[in-house]
Write a protein that holds these residues in place. Sequence first.
Motif, PDB file in Angstrom:
ATOM      1  N   SER A 127       0.819  -1.205   0.000  1.00 10.04           N
ATOM      2  CA  SER A 127       0.000   0.000   0.000  1.00 10.04           C
ATOM      3  C   SER A 127       0.858   1.263   0.000  1.00 10.04           C
ATOM      4  O   SER A 127       0.647   2.170  -0.807  1.00 10.04           O
ATOM      5  N   TYR A 128       1.832   1.305   0.893  1.00 12.51           N
ATOM      6  CA  TYR A 128       2.682   2.493   0.949  1.00 12.51           C
ATOM      7  C   TYR A 128       3.578   2.595  -0.285  1.00 12.51           C
ATOM      8  O   TYR A 128       3.829   3.695  -0.799  1.00 12.51           O
ATOM      9  N   GLY A 129       4.050   1.458  -0.772  1.00  8.69           N
ATOM     10  CA  GLY A 129       4.892   1.480  -1.968  1.00  8.69           C
ATOM     11  C   GLY A 129       4.144   2.001  -3.182  1.00  8.69           C
ATOM     12  O   GLY A 129       4.653   2.863  -3.922  1.00  8.69           O
ATOM     13  N   ILE A 130       2.919   1.509  -3.399  1.00 10.76           N
ATOM     14  CA  ILE A 130       2.119   1.964  -4.532  1.00 10.76           C
ATOM     15  C   ILE A 130       1.776   3.438  -4.384  1.00 10.76           C
ATOM     16  O   ILE A 130       1.785   4.211  -5.358  1.00 10.76           O
ATOM     17  N   CYS A 140      -3.392   9.057  -6.397  1.00 10.66           N
ATOM     18  CA  CYS A 140      -2.419   8.377  -5.544  1.00 10.66           C
ATOM     19  C   CYS A 140      -3.082   7.372  -4.606  1.00 10.66           C
ATOM     20  O   CYS A 140      -2.422   6.444  -4.121  1.00 10.66           O
ATOM     21  N   LEU A 141      -4.369   7.549  -4.352  1.00 13.82           N
ATOM     22  CA  LEU A 141      -5.058   6.693  -3.393  1.00 13.82           C
ATOM     23  C   LEU A 141      -5.806   5.532  -4.033  1.00 13.82           C
ATOM     24  O   LEU A 141      -6.047   4.521  -3.377  1.00 13.82           O
ATOM     25  N   ILE A 142      -6.186   5.682  -5.304  1.00 15.16           N
ATOM     26  CA  ILE A 142      -7.001   4.650  -5.940  1.00 15.16           C
ATOM     27  C   ILE A 142      -6.273   3.304  -5.982  1.00 15.16           C
ATOM     28  O   ILE A 142      -6.837   2.261  -5.664  1.00 15.16           O
ATOM     29  N   LEU A 200      -6.432   5.744   5.861  1.00 13.47           N
ATOM     30  CA  LEU A 200      -6.564   6.981   6.631  1.00 13.47           C
ATOM     31  C   LEU A 200      -5.208   7.647   6.836  1.00 13.47           C
ATOM     32  O   LEU A 200      -5.099   8.878   6.804  1.00 13.47           O
ATOM     33  N   SER A 201      -4.164   6.848   7.050  1.00 15.80           N
ATOM     34  CA  SER A 201      -2.828   7.434   7.201  1.00 15.80           C
ATOM     35  C   SER A 201      -2.360   8.082   5.900  1.00 15.80           C
ATOM     36  O   SER A 201      -1.723   9.142   5.915  1.00 15.80           O
ATOM     37  N   LEU A 202      -2.726   7.478   4.762  1.00 16.18           N
ATOM     38  CA  LEU A 202      -2.343   8.051   3.474  1.00 16.18           C
ATOM     39  C   LEU A 202      -3.148   9.306   3.165  1.00 16.18           C
ATOM     40  O   LEU A 202      -2.630  10.266   2.580  1.00 16.18           O
TER      41      LEU A 202
END
Length: 341
Positions: free
Chosen positions: A257-260, A282-284, A323-325
């Motif tokens: 998740s963080y990498g993408i 960036c979130l999709i 939520l963190s992103l």
Amino acid sequence: MGLFERYLTVWVGLGILAGVGLGLWVPGAFQAIAALEYAQVNLVVAVFIWVMIYPMMIQIDWAAVKDVGKKPQGLALTLVVNWLIKPFTMAALAVLFFQYVFAPWVDPQSASEYIAGMILLGVAPCTAMVFVWSQLVKGDANYTLVQVSVNDLIMVVAFAPIAAFLLGVTNVTVPWQTLVLSTVLYVVLPLAAGMATRHALQRRSSHAVADVVARTKPWSITGLIATVVLLFGFQAGTIVAKPLVIAMIAVPLIAQSYGIFFISWWGARWLKLPHNVAGPACLIGTSNFFELAVAVAISLFGLNSGAALATVVGVLVEVPVMLSLVALVNAWNPQKSTLNP
């Protein structure tokens, strides 16, 4: 920001604790709710998701949707990340962790099933929750609709071939009922309701749309928290019974998740996307269409398989990670025109 939005992380955290606690205390109630499903789509969860995204659907201006074609870079970024990068990085991370890092603690059969479940998550980009994340980062509602719609169209033709290739099998059967029903429940119906509501409000006054959206925002957050309570309540027994396995599966999923997200963010900066397009783009890719992934995992490997468990863990880690992103996107650029740290 209102009280609900300002302390959203706190409410979600309380929702997680409430879901696990209630799931252990009254498991029969959650089993009864879980049984209310059709084509692997839980109808109660669908209602809560509908409540979540309906306020954003009211904001969609169809007169502006046609302008998306004038700035296709955000759409191109979404499609490249979702279909040319995300499935393959998820497969690579799954293999890395379960064939090497965690190999001493996991038997080969279970490891292969966990890998399969994570691959299915990686090949299923999100549909419904994207609208929530877009709203939380003040994304362009019209652009987000186009991104989700094009993603869904590509999913129809690309999901099975990519999943089959990465799983090394040729008999991946797409559960069309799940795919179609989810799209209708999560996109078509709330979109139609939003369009009808917007049309009626615009006929009433010029500021009626903004007033209604402001009043319905707390319901959107309430829908999100209620969904969290249900999802964690459904899996409370598994969370308590297999905490180590869930933690191991969560590690590559979180890393993915963080990498993408950061790959998408770098792409957004390179393309100089405006914040209201870059944020949702960036979130999709970091969010998943978990109903589809769970349904395929069950059909291919069985209800009690490691693959099904891995897709469920994807559901459990998604909301806190997203939520963190969302917080990162808002912190990096809450006011400016481009996405910069």
